[in-house]
Every structure is written in structure tokens, then in C-alpha cells.
Design a protein around this motif. Structure first.
Motif, PDB file in Angstrom:
ATOM      1  N   LYS A 186      10.281  20.083 108.806  1.00  0.00           N
ATOM      2  CA  LYS A 186       9.270  19.581 109.751  1.00  0.00           C
ATOM      3  C   LYS A 186       8.199  20.639 110.019  1.00  0.00           C
ATOM      4  O   LYS A 186       7.022  20.311 110.194  1.00  0.00           O
ATOM      5  N   GLN A 187       8.605  21.899 110.030  1.00  0.00           N
ATOM      6  CA  GLN A 187       7.655  22.992 110.247  1.00  0.00           C
ATOM      7  C   GLN A 187       6.960  23.410 108.947  1.00  0.00           C
ATOM      8  O   GLN A 187       6.192  24.373 108.946  1.00  0.00           O
ATOM      9  N   GLU A 188       7.275  22.704 107.876  1.00  0.00           N
ATOM     10  CA  GLU A 188       6.697  22.977 106.554  1.00  0.00           C
ATOM     11  C   GLU A 188       6.969  24.404 106.078  1.00  0.00           C
ATOM     12  O   GLU A 188       6.139  25.047 105.444  1.00  0.00           O
ATOM     13  N   LEU A 189       8.163  24.883 106.397  1.00  0.00           N
ATOM     14  CA  LEU A 189       8.564  26.219 105.967  1.00  0.00           C
ATOM     15  C   LEU A 189       9.318  26.184 104.646  1.00  0.00           C
ATOM     16  O   LEU A 189       9.376  27.192 103.939  1.00  0.00           O
ATOM     17  N   ILE A 190       9.923  25.024 104.325  1.00  0.00           N
ATOM     18  CA  ILE A 190      10.676  24.894 103.082  1.00  0.00           C
ATOM     19  C   ILE A 190      10.225  23.639 102.337  1.00  0.00           C
ATOM     20  O   ILE A 190       9.593  22.757 102.921  1.00  0.00           O
ATOM     21  N   TYR A 191      10.539  23.597 101.064  1.00  0.00           N
ATOM     22  CA  TYR A 191      10.222  22.424 100.240  1.00  0.00           C
ATOM     23  C   TYR A 191      11.359  22.206  99.248  1.00  0.00           C
ATOM     24  O   TYR A 191      12.139  23.120  98.966  1.00  0.00           O
ATOM     25  N   GLN A 192      11.428  20.991  98.731  1.00  0.00           N
ATOM     26  CA  GLN A 192      12.458  20.652  97.763  1.00  0.00           C
ATOM     27  C   GLN A 192      11.966  21.022  96.367  1.00  0.00           C
ATOM     28  O   GLN A 192      11.021  20.435  95.844  1.00  0.00           O
ATOM     29  N   VAL A 193      12.611  22.030  95.773  1.00  0.00           N
ATOM     30  CA  VAL A 193      12.271  22.501  94.437  1.00  0.00           C
ATOM     31  C   VAL A 193      12.642  21.425  93.415  1.00  0.00           C
ATOM     32  O   VAL A 193      11.868  21.104  92.524  1.00  0.00           O
ATOM     33  N   GLU A 194      13.836  20.914  93.570  1.00  0.00           N
ATOM     34  CA  GLU A 194      14.350  19.801  92.782  1.00  0.00           C
ATOM     35  C   GLU A 194      15.479  19.193  93.601  1.00  0.00           C
ATOM     36  O   GLU A 194      15.809  19.709  94.664  1.00  0.00           O
TER      37      GLU A 194
END
Length: 116
Positions: A75-83
Motif C-alpha cells: 500500500k505504501q508502494e515500498l515493495i512490488y511483485q517481481v514474479e
């Protein structure tokens, strides 16, 4: 020009520090793990135990505790889904700062020459 770059770098460090310091402890641990390398197996027994021990707990964290932490970080856009099932830190500069900031005295790399 160098003074301006140093000022901008100091500003980024202050921003990164404020973001990190405002995270829940479980969020900080997960983010630190992801800063080292993209993280998978977040809900596995060993991963939940690893995070629990970092928090000083004996029992593994529940799946919902990990899921809630992951949702807060997303939600804080600190992480993302690599795969599928693999997560990383969104901002590479922030990931680098987290790696450096999380190095404790016992985690510093020490190269001891071989005596042979």
C-alpha cells in the motif's frame, strides 16, 4: 555542484530514515530481508520463524501477520511483485539504504587473511 549533490543525498537519507522508522517492526524485518534479495516463501514455516526470531519471539508468526505486513508495504508502494510469490523493494536506492542501515556491528564483513 558537489554541495548540492551532498544536500540532495542527505535529504534522501532523511526521507528513507523517516519512512523506515515509521514502519511496524515486522514490516521493517520483511523490508530488510527483501532489500538483501527478492523474497519468496513469505508464508513458509521457516520464513515466519525467521521473522519471529528477529522480533524476539519463540513461535512463528501467523500467516495473517505476514500477509498484513505485506499489504501495508504494498500500500505504501515500498515493495512490488517481481514474479508470482517473489517480492522485492520498489526503489533500488531505498533498498541500498535499508541494507546499509540494517547492518549491525556483528554483521559487518570482516576479511581475515588466511594464516597459511
Amino acid at each position: 555542484m558537489a554541495a548540492k549533490e551532498n544536500s540532495e543525498a542527505a535529504g534522501r537519507e532523511a526521507e528513507f530514515s523517516a519512512i523506515y522508522d515509521n514502519l511496524a517492526p515486522v514490516d521493517q524485518i520483511l523490508l530488510t530481508l527483501m532489500a538483501a534479495e527478492p523474497l519468496s516463501g513469505n508464508y513458509s514455516e521457516w520464513q515466519r520463524q525467521l521473522v519471529a526470531r528477529a522480533l524476539g519471539l519463540e513461535e512463528p508468526l501467523s500467516n495473517s501477520t505476514i500477509r498484513n505486513a505485506m499489504q501495508r508495504l504494498r500500500k505504501q508502494e515500498l515493495i512490488y511483485q517481481v514474479e508470482y510469490g517473489v517480492w522485492g523493494v520498489e526503489d533500488s536506492a531505498f533498498a541500498s539504504w535499508v541494507r546499509e542501515a540494517s547492518r549491525g556491528p556483528d554483521e559487518v564483513d570482516v576479511n581475515i587473511p588466511d594464516s597459511t
